[in-house]
Scaffold this active site. Structure first.
Site, short mmCIF file in Angstrom:
data_model
loop_
_atom_site.label_atom_id
_atom_site.label_comp_id
_atom_site.label_asym_id
_atom_site.label_seq_id
_atom_site.Cartn_x
_atom_site.Cartn_y
_atom_site.Cartn_z
N ARG A 112 0.84 -1.20 -0.09
CA ARG A 112 -0.01 0.11 -0.27
C ARG A 112 0.86 1.20 -0.09
NH1 ARG A 112 -2.59 2.60 4.97
NH2 ARG A 112 -4.12 4.09 3.62
N HIS A 116 0.44 4.10 -2.82
CA HIS A 116 0.13 5.42 -2.86
C HIS A 116 1.05 6.46 -3.06
CE1 HIS A 116 -3.85 4.64 -0.10
NE2 HIS A 116 -3.59 3.70 -0.67
N HIS A 245 -5.56 -7.66 -3.86
CA HIS A 245 -6.39 -7.59 -2.82
C HIS A 245 -6.32 -8.98 -2.29
CE1 HIS A 245 -9.54 -4.40 -3.09
NE2 HIS A 245 -8.66 -3.84 -2.29
N TRP A 277 -10.11 -10.39 2.17
CA TRP A 277 -10.63 -10.70 0.86
C TRP A 277 -10.58 -12.02 0.53
CZ3 TRP A 277 -8.92 -5.80 2.20
CH2 TRP A 277 -9.64 -4.69 1.56
N ASP A 306 -14.50 -4.04 -6.13
CA ASP A 306 -14.19 -5.56 -6.35
C ASP A 306 -15.17 -6.23 -7.34
OD1 ASP A 306 -11.88 -5.53 -4.56
OD2 ASP A 306 -13.10 -5.58 -3.05
#
Length: 426
Positions: A112, A116, A245, A277, A306
Site C-alpha cells: 500500500r 500510494h 487484494h 478478501w 471489487d
C-alpha cells in the site's frame, strides 16, 4: 454470464447473501491500496500491522487518525554523488526488508505504501514533481494526513531504521523496493523493478489531496477508469492490480469497511480482527478472483469496486482469465506493478538501476553501432553489421553490455575495430 455477477452498479440494488458481504456505503471513504492497521508507540504493536493492498479501489480511504511523532516529515539524507540511490545499499536494504517482513508480517501495508506514493501521478502534467507519482512525497506530514493515507505512518516507522542504516537510498526507491519485495516474499511474481528515483525535497512539492480513488462511487467502473486512465493505466492493468487484494484485511473502525472479525482473522497473525478478501490473506495468488467469481463465503470482503471487475464487460474478460490462469495473472500483475511503481518518477541515472542480476549496476544502454564511427566518415551499413557481429561474438548484445572481464573485452574490441578501420582505409 449474468448469474455470475455479484452486484449491480447501484448499492441500493443489493439483496440477499451477496449484500451481506458489504457494509453500508461510506460515501466519503476513499480507496487505498490496503486498509491499514494502527500502530501504537510500543514495540509490540509493530508486530500487529495489517492492511490490504488495493489499487483501483486499491486505495481504500481511511478515517483520519492522529499522527503521533510526526514532526513535518522524515528527513532526507543526501545520497552519494552520481546516482540518486547507491546500488549496493539498495541490495542490502532489500535483504533487511525481507527480514522485516518475516518478523512483522507487514506485507500488505508495504504494498500500500508504494502504491500510494506512485498513485498520485497525472500523465497530463509534464513537470516534475507537480505531476505526482513515485517521488517520496508521502513521507511528509501534509501528505500523510490525506484521508487515503491514514495508517501509513505505521509503515514509515517500520522502514525508518532501514532508511537510517542506508542513507544512500532515497525514500522514493525505498517505498517501491518494500512494495515489490513484499509481493515477492508473499509468494507473488518477481517484479521487473528499476531504481534510482529522485526524492522531492519539501512538503510544498506534495500533490494535492484527492488524486486517489473513492471506495464506493455511484458508478464504480467509470470512476476507476477516470482515475487510472489519468495515471496512464488500462483496463487489463486495473484488473491485474486489483488482484493484490489477495493480501491484507480491512478494519471497520479505521476504514468504514469490513467486519470486526471473521473466522479467518480472529487468530491473527498479528493483532486479530478485521475482514479479509481471501482466506489466506498473507499469500499472494489468484484467490481474490476465484472467491469473487464463486461468491462462496460471506466472511470474505467484497467492495463495490471489487464486484465491478466481474460486472463490467471489459474488466470481466481479464477477471475471468485470472480466476482460471494463475500464470497469466502473475505475468500481467508483475508488469502492471512495475509500471505503477515508475509513474511520475525522475530517475538518476536516467536509465535507472538494476539490482536483480546479481550485481548492482546501472541498467545497460542499448548497443548502437554508429557510436563506433570514427573520424569524419560515417561507417557503411555493411561495416556496422560487421562491428555488431564482432561485438556479439565477444558476448555483447543490443540490450546488454559485454560480459565479464570488461577491460579485456574492451582491449579486444579496440583491436578488432582498428583492424576493420584499416580495411576501410585501403
Amino acid at each position: 454470464m449474468a448469474e455470475r455477477l455479484l452486484f449491480p452498479s447501484s448499492m441500493s440494488s443489493l439483496s440477499g447473501a451477496a449484500a451481506s458481504r458489504l457494509l453500508p456505503l461510506a460515501t466519503k471513504t476513499r480507496l487505498s491500496l490496503s486498509t491499514p492497521s494502527s500502530l501504537s508507540s510500543s514495540s509490540s504493536s509493530l508486530k500487529c500491522l495489517r492492511s490490504s493492498p488495493l489499487l483501483s479501489h486499491l486505495f481504500l480511504r481511511q478515517r483520519r487518525s492522529p499522527f503521533p511523532g510526526a514532526t513535518g516529515s522524515y528527513n532526507t539524507v543526501a545520497s552519494p554523488k552520481g546516482f540518486a540511490s547507491d546500488p549496493d545499499q539498495l541490495k542490502a536494504a532489500r535483504d533487511d526488508i525481507k527480514d522485516l517482513l518475516k518478523t512483522t508480517f507487514c506485507h500488505p501495508i508495504m504494498v500500500r505504501l508504494g502504491w500510494h506514493d506512485a498513485g498520485t501521478y497525472n500523465k497530463d502534467i509534464k513537470e516534475w514533481p507537480q505531476r505526482g507519482g513515485a517521488n517520496g512525497s508521502l513521507r511528509f506530514e501534509v501528505e500523510l494526513k490525506h484521508a487515503a493515507n491514514a495508517g501509513l505512518l505505521n509503515a514509515l516507522k517500520l522502514l525508518q531504521p532501514i532508511k537510517e542504516k542506508y542513507s544512500g537510498v532515497t525514500y522514493a526507491d525505498l517505498f517501491q523496493l518494500a512494495s515489490a519485495t513484499a509481493i515477492e516474499e508473499a509468494g507473488g511474481p518477481k517484479i521487473p523493478m528499476k531504481y534510482g528515483r529522485v526524492d522531492v525535497s519539501a512538503p510544498e512539492q506534495c500533490p494535492e489531496e484527492g488524486r486517489l480513488p473513492d471506495a464506493g462511487p455511484p458508478t464504480p467502473a467509470s470512476h476507476l477508469r477516470d482515475v487510472f486512465y489519468r495515471m496512464g493505466l488500462d483496463d487489463k492493468e486495473i484488473v491485474a492490480l486489483s488482484g493484490a487484494h489477495t493480501l491484507g484485511r480491512s478494519r471497520p473502525e479505521r476504514s468504514g469497511w469490513g467486519k470486526q472479525e471473521t473466522k479467518y482473522t480472529k487468530d491473527g497473525p498479528g493483532a486479530p480482527g478485521g475482514q479479509s478478501w481471501t482466506v489466506q490473506w498473507l499469500k499472494f495468488d489468484n484467490s481474490y478472483f476465484k472467491d469473487i467469481k464463486e461468491k462462496r463465503d460471506e466472511d470474505l470482503l467484497v467492495l463495490p469496486t471489487d464486484a465491478v471487475i466481474f460486472e463490467d464487460p471489459s474488466f470481466k474478460v481479464y477477471a475471468e482469465k485470472y480466476a482460471e490462469d494463475t500464470d497469466a495473472f502473475f505475468k500481467d500483475y508483475a508488469e502492471a506493478h512495475a509500471k505503477l511503481s515508475n509513474l511520475g518518477a525522475k530517475f538518476d541515472p536516467p536509465e535507472g538501476i538494476s539490482i536483480d542480476d546479481g550485481t548492482a549496476k546501472a541498467a545497460p544502454e542499448k548497443f548502437v553501432a554508429a557510436q563506433y564511427s570514427s573520424g569524419k566518415r560515417e561507417l557503411s551499413e555493411a561495416m556496422k553489421q560487421k562491428i555488431r557481429a564482432e561485438y556479439e561474438g565477444l558476448g555483447g548484445s543490443p540490450d546488454k553490455p559485454l560480459q565479464s572481464n570488461y577491460f579485456l573485452n574492451i582491449m579486444i574490441g579496440v583491436a578488432v575495430l582498428a583492424f576493420l578501420a584499416s580495411l576501410v582505409a585501403m
